[in-house]
Design an enzyme around this catalytic site. Structure first.
Site, mmCIF file in Angstrom:
data_model
loop_
_atom_site.group_PDB
_atom_site.id
_atom_site.type_symbol
_atom_site.label_atom_id
_atom_site.label_comp_id
_atom_site.label_asym_id
_atom_site.label_seq_id
_atom_site.Cartn_x
_atom_site.Cartn_y
_atom_site.Cartn_z
ATOM 1 N N ARG A 103 48.079 72.540 -11.301
ATOM 2 C CA ARG A 103 47.784 71.395 -10.430
ATOM 3 C C ARG A 103 47.127 71.920 -9.171
ATOM 4 N NH1 ARG A 103 54.178 70.182 -9.329
ATOM 5 N NH2 ARG A 103 54.641 72.068 -8.145
ATOM 6 N N MET A 110 61.133 64.046 -9.033
ATOM 7 C CA MET A 110 61.643 63.341 -10.219
ATOM 8 C C MET A 110 62.339 64.331 -11.141
ATOM 9 S SD MET A 110 58.628 60.554 -10.848
ATOM 10 C CE MET A 110 57.304 61.758 -10.726
ATOM 11 N N TYR A 156 30.126 52.612 16.058
ATOM 12 C CA TYR A 156 30.898 53.776 16.486
ATOM 13 C C TYR A 156 32.386 53.454 16.490
ATOM 14 C CZ TYR A 156 31.408 51.514 21.081
ATOM 15 O OH TYR A 156 31.716 50.626 22.086
ATOM 16 N N LYS A 198 50.359 66.115 -14.642
ATOM 17 C CA LYS A 198 50.841 67.198 -15.491
ATOM 18 C C LYS A 198 50.335 67.052 -16.918
ATOM 19 C CE LYS A 198 54.911 68.578 -14.584
ATOM 20 N NZ LYS A 198 56.366 68.486 -14.372
ATOM 21 N N SER A 224 33.262 45.756 21.903
ATOM 22 C CA SER A 224 34.164 46.820 21.478
ATOM 23 C C SER A 224 35.480 46.168 21.072
ATOM 24 C CB SER A 224 34.399 47.825 22.603
ATOM 25 O OG SER A 224 35.232 48.866 22.159
ATOM 26 N N ARG A 268 59.859 66.304 -19.213
ATOM 27 C CA ARG A 268 59.517 66.476 -17.793
ATOM 28 C C ARG A 268 58.666 65.317 -17.294
ATOM 29 N NH1 ARG A 268 56.899 72.300 -17.240
ATOM 30 N NH2 ARG A 268 57.855 72.348 -15.176
ATOM 31 N N GLU A 272 39.583 41.293 21.692
ATOM 32 C CA GLU A 272 40.997 41.618 21.473
ATOM 33 C C GLU A 272 41.860 40.359 21.332
ATOM 34 O OE1 GLU A 272 42.186 43.967 24.902
ATOM 35 O OE2 GLU A 272 40.554 43.061 26.045
ATOM 36 N N CYS A 330 37.654 50.587 19.990
ATOM 37 C CA CYS A 330 38.222 51.532 20.958
ATOM 38 C C CYS A 330 39.737 51.498 20.973
ATOM 39 C CB CYS A 330 37.679 51.257 22.362
ATOM 40 S SG CYS A 330 38.099 49.629 23.007
ATOM 41 N N THR A 353 41.552 46.968 19.094
ATOM 42 C CA THR A 353 42.406 46.605 17.954
ATOM 43 C C THR A 353 43.893 46.717 18.247
ATOM 44 O OG1 THR A 353 42.045 48.844 17.087
ATOM 45 C CG2 THR A 353 40.682 47.068 16.187
ATOM 46 N N GLY A 412 59.313 68.275 -7.437
ATOM 47 C CA GLY A 412 60.762 68.197 -7.328
ATOM 48 C C GLY A 412 61.328 66.824 -7.076
ATOM 49 N N HIS A 463 53.130 53.255 26.087
ATOM 50 C CA HIS A 463 52.514 54.007 27.173
ATOM 51 C C HIS A 463 52.615 55.510 26.918
ATOM 52 C CE1 HIS A 463 52.646 56.108 31.119
ATOM 53 N NE2 HIS A 463 51.650 55.301 31.416
ATOM 54 N N ASP A 504 45.470 45.389 20.994
ATOM 55 C CA ASP A 504 45.848 44.030 21.403
ATOM 56 C C ASP A 504 45.451 42.998 20.362
ATOM 57 O OD1 ASP A 504 47.154 44.709 23.674
ATOM 58 O OD2 ASP A 504 45.528 44.237 25.055
ATOM 59 N N ARG A 557 35.880 50.274 31.216
ATOM 60 C CA ARG A 557 36.545 48.972 31.184
ATOM 61 C C ARG A 557 37.097 48.654 32.572
ATOM 62 N NH1 ARG A 557 41.787 48.368 27.477
ATOM 63 N NH2 ARG A 557 42.730 49.465 29.244
#
Length: 888
Positions: free
Chosen positions: A337, A104, A858, A23, A770, A93, A751, A838, A773, A102, A453, A775, A615
């Site tokens: 803004r 603060m 990738y 602001k 691959s 302000r 993993e 993956c 991430t 809104g 799952h 596990d 896999r």
């Protein structure tokens, strides 16, 4: 020199947001542009931070600086704070670096007391206006600064209105307003034990302190957490000359957007009120007018306002959200803004700004929040709808769905196939529930986290999921759940919002996915920029085709275990697992092989010309087996109901076998390559099915598919050595028998921490890595994701022990470091090795950007996250370029 804590508006610019807040920086910028802005000064974010560090006390020198700038303001306006003849009134302000609408606190009309209110009345010739301004100031000061319950003031206003026989506040006359001022002062003294402070400089000091403190109020903290804004930034405070929109019908106040924030259309959009102050517009007490009506009511002001709006949009090259006040036909700008907007508006505005020549394609790509792009791929709750949420869980898979609550997968499948819209409600889902998930509109679970799952499967299907809603107490027996005293029975309509995690009783209107030319333009420009490929996690031809539509450049993870979840296959899989000898296992595998081959043929065909990473079987075997407790209940029931000896013996044998395979910690037990090493015939069957499918597709389409076979959960180089040997032998045998040649790669998932730390050794036997991430996060942090999310992990996040859920955003300093180590070790040993990720992090924007920085080739994610990953990968390149430019 001492630190400078205060800047006049004439001293700043829009580049100083870190110091002056958004602001303050924009008020300074508008001032320098010659736009009419009421004069004032900004107290920096550094002052706020210092105030907190010094035990909620002003840092040395701040008082003197404020006084100096206040005297300058008095001199420039010819008014004095608290003066009985020509009083200076100011607003105080907040204004943080990032817009927090809104969240603060604000104090208006500061400087009024029993003397200066008379001066204001005399100066304006309007007693009612002066006393109305005074009562507003006491009310706001009391609520914000003295922390008095706001409803007490509202009740007092209501009482005075009733007494006067009027409906609205602006119908109270000066005498009634004077009585209201007295009422407010009594409330303050009763609630706080002290009288209203009449000395204006004390009012200002207390108000500035209150705005500083509001940085830490609960709503501001919650907002920052939701939008990932750092708690360390602090807020600036803007002290600004008051201008009044409530001085008659030639005055007013309003909010305007330079474009429609809902649709993105280039049109006048906003609301205003005549004879009103800013809070009246948002309070809803009076009905606002559409901004277009001002053209008839105040034509000259309207022309000036639209001219300023155009000037601001062209200057900032962005859709602007503007606050303005009109005092006696004179226009003043109080704020500008970057405007908040819907996802659909965001992509339209960005593409239109490119078309208009205001920004480049690169700037358009950088502007879009990937999370917003994700919203456009799914039905969403209509933003114009109002509703009350029953409860909130984890926003596990985006989009919204409406349907009847059902409590088991069979019912979900039956009713879904019959054309009914249903929401599957479960404690948690398992592979047995797949048919229900396929036919449900969405899923709600009371247990499980972002990588449970239900979450993983729902994301892959593009269905909304709310998981880990632990206030949902499910009774399968009674076919109902209770939450916060409300009972929801089977057949009751639910709306779930997988984007926010909200669960709503009843139907809420949805808006359909909004993939249009603007969407396509943005992701197309992103593709021109990014250097990292984006693949998909897909287990069916349908998922593969959908991902390809979204721009996937191959499959980075095809989970073969998901193929075993179908109703017609699960019994055969269980027979294979429970087999006590090689011959029995071989019989089951022989039945599974043609099924697997058919699966792979469909996926190879859907991804023709693009790489497919398959896999081999990974999950712990317990996921496919009947529950041991349920088996024992069945066994006792069989005995008690007079079942035959053969039936009882069969159930006893099954229970014994299940118990023998039961593991205390199956996620770290007999799974992945450990399964293949102990029972090589399982992996031999899968590899044979893969290569036979590849041969069939080559014959059908003329070109061979691009095959990549991935061995899961390798921790030792020797594990991969043996599994590679098995894989190569089977592949070569199939190819020799068919008399064809097909190239293929063999690699592994990283993993386990040991795999990352010994990646150089493992790479001897790998054509690609691959990073799994999901596990890797569990094993590196020692967190069970299903037990952590919704339990201690929630507490850790609330207490600030960790900043982000590591299952949502990759833990850069821990898990990320393991990835970087593995990249360095493997590339040093084998420079050409292909590296990807993956896990679910492959579709999370910050994690995608980390993968780019780490040098991966990738990322792979669920089909519906592919466009998001494409955008994030491009933004990673742009951020890297900006960093190089900055440091050059």
């Amino acid at each position: 020199m001492s630190k400078k804590y205060v800047y006049d508006f004439s001293e700043g610019s829009k580049e100083m947001k870190d110091l002056l807040g958004g602001k303050g920086a924009n008020l300074a910028e508008m001032t320098s542009m010659g736009i009419p802005v009421p004069d004032g000064f900004t107290i920096t974010t550094e002052a706020c931070i210092a105030y907190g560090k010094e035990g909620n006390k002003f840092p040395d020198g701040l008082d003197a600086e404020i006084e100096s700038h206040l005297v300058r303001l008095e001199e420039s306006t010819g008014r004095k704070l608290g003066d009985a003849e020509s009083p200076l009134l100011v607003s105080v302000r907040s204004g943080a670096k990032f817009s927090m609408p809104g969240m603060m606190d604000t104090v208006l009309n500061l400087g009024l007391n029993d003397d200066s209110v008379l001066g204001l009345a005399s100066k304006t010739g309007d007693d009612r206006f002066a006393w109305d301004a005074y009562r507003r100031f006491i009310q706001m000061f009391g609520k914000v600064v003295m922390e008095v319950e706001g409803q007490l003031f509202e009740d007092a206003i209501t009482a005075r209105r009733d007494e006067a026989g009027v409906k609205f506040d602006n119908e109270l006359n000066p005498e009634q307003l004077q009585l209201l001022v007295k009422d407010f002062k009594k409330i303050l003294e009763k609630e706080t034990g002290r009288s209203f402070p009449s000395e204006p400089r004390e009012q200002m000091e207390l108000s500035i302190q209150a705005v500083f403190r509001s940085w830490g109020n609960p709503r501001a903290v919650t907002y920052r957490k939701h939008y990932s804004i750092s708690d360390d930034l602090g807020t600036a405070v803007n002290v600004q000359l008051m201008v009044f929109g409530n001085m008659g019908d030639d005055s007013g106040t309003g909010v305007a957007f330079t474009r429609n924030p809902s649709t993105g259309e280039k049109e006048i959009f906003g609301d205003y009120l005549t004879n009103a102050q800013g809070e009246d517009v948002v309070a809803g007490i009076r009905k606002t007018k559409k901004l277009a009506e001002m053209e008839n009511e105040m034509p000259s002001v309207f022309a000036e306002l639209t001219g300023v709006m155009k000037k601001l949009e062209q200057h900032y090259r962005e859709m602007e959200d503007i606050e303005f006040t009109i005092e006696k036909d004179k226009l003043y700008m109080l704020q500008t803004r970057d405007g908040k907007r819907t996802a659909a508006a965001a992509v339209k505005i960005a593409s239109d700004l490119v078309e208009e020549g205001l920004i480049t394609r690169e700037q358009a790509v950088a502007k879009i929040d990937p999370g917003q792009l994700d919203q456009l791929l799914h039905p969403m709750i209509d933003p114009t709808q109002t509703y009350e949420a029953l409860t909130q869980g984890l926003n596990a898979s985006p989009g919204a769905a409406v349907g009847k609550a059902v409590f088991d997968a069979d019912t979900a499948a039956e009713r879904g196939k019959a054309g009914e819209a249903v929401i599957l409600v479960r404690w948690e889902t398992s592979p047995d529930d797949i048919h229900g998930l396929i036919n449900a509109e969405g899923v709600l679970t009371s247990h499980g986290g972002m990588t449970s799952h239900a979450a993983v499967v729902a994301r892959g299907m593009g269905k909304p999921a709310v998981c880990g809603a632990d206030q949902v107490n499910i009774s399968e027996k009674d076919r109902q759940f209770t939450v916060n005293g409300v009972t929801v029975s089977e057949g009751d309509i639910l709306t779930i919002d997988g984007t926010t995690g909200k669960v709503i009783l009843g139907a809420v209107d949805l808006v359909p996915p909004q993939i249009n030319e603007n969407f396509q333009a943005i992701v197309g420009w992103a593709d021109e920029i990014r250097t990292m490929a984006v693949r998909t996690n897909a287990d069916t031809p349908e998922d593969a085709e959908k991902a390809r539509e979204f721009g996937a450049q191959g499959i980075g993870l095809c989970r073969t275990e998901h193929m075993f979840m179908a109703e017609d296959r699960l019994p055969i899989v269980r027979k294979m697992i429970l087999a006590e000898d090689t011959e029995s296992r071989a019989d089951a595998l022989d039945k599974l092989l043609p099924m697997q081959q058919s699966d792979f043929e469909g996926i190879f065909e859907a991804m023709h010309g693009l790489p497919v990473t398959i896999r081999l079987l990974d999950p712990p075997l317990h996921e496919f087996l009947p529950d041991y407790t349920d088996l024992m209940v069945e066994l006792e029931r069989a005995k008690l109901t007079g079942a035959s000896e053969a039936e009882v013996a069969e159930k006893e044998n099954l229970a014994t076998r299940v118990r023998s395979l039961k593991e205390m910690n199956p996620m770290l037990g007999t799974r992945g390559c450990r399964l293949g090493i102990q029972w090589p015939e399982i992996y031999e069957m899968q590899v044979r099915a893969i290569m036979q499918a590849a041969v069939a597709i080559q014959k059908k389409l003329g070109d061979a598919p691009i095959v990549e076979i991935m061995i899961p959960l390798v921790g030792y180089a020797e594990e991969l050595h043996r599994m590679r040997e098995l894989t190569v032998n089977v592949c070569d045998d199939v190819l020799a028998s068919a008399g064809v040649s097909i190239d293929y790669l063999v690699g592994t998932m990283i993993e386990l921490p040991r795999a990352a730390l010994t990646a150089d050794h493992i790479s001897d036997y790998a054509d690609f890595f691959s990073f799994g991430t999901n596990d890797l996060t569990q094993t590196a942090l020692g967190f069970s994701r299903d037990d952590a999310e919704g339990k201690f992990l929630t507490y850790y996040l609330e207490e600030g022990i960790i900043k982000k859920n590591p299952f949502e955003t990759i833990d850069v300093n821990g898990v990320g470091k393991l990835v970087e180590i593995a990249v360095g070790l493997s590339r040093a040993k084998k420079p050409g090795i292909k590296l990807g990720v993956c896990g679910e992090h492959g579709g999370e924007p910050e994690s995608v950007k980390f993968c780019h920085r780490a040098g991966l080739d990738y990322v792979s994610c669920s089909p519906y996250r592919v466009p998001l990953a494409r955008l994030a990968a491009a933004q990673a390149v742009l951020e890297e370029k900006a960093m190089v430019y900055t440091t050059a």
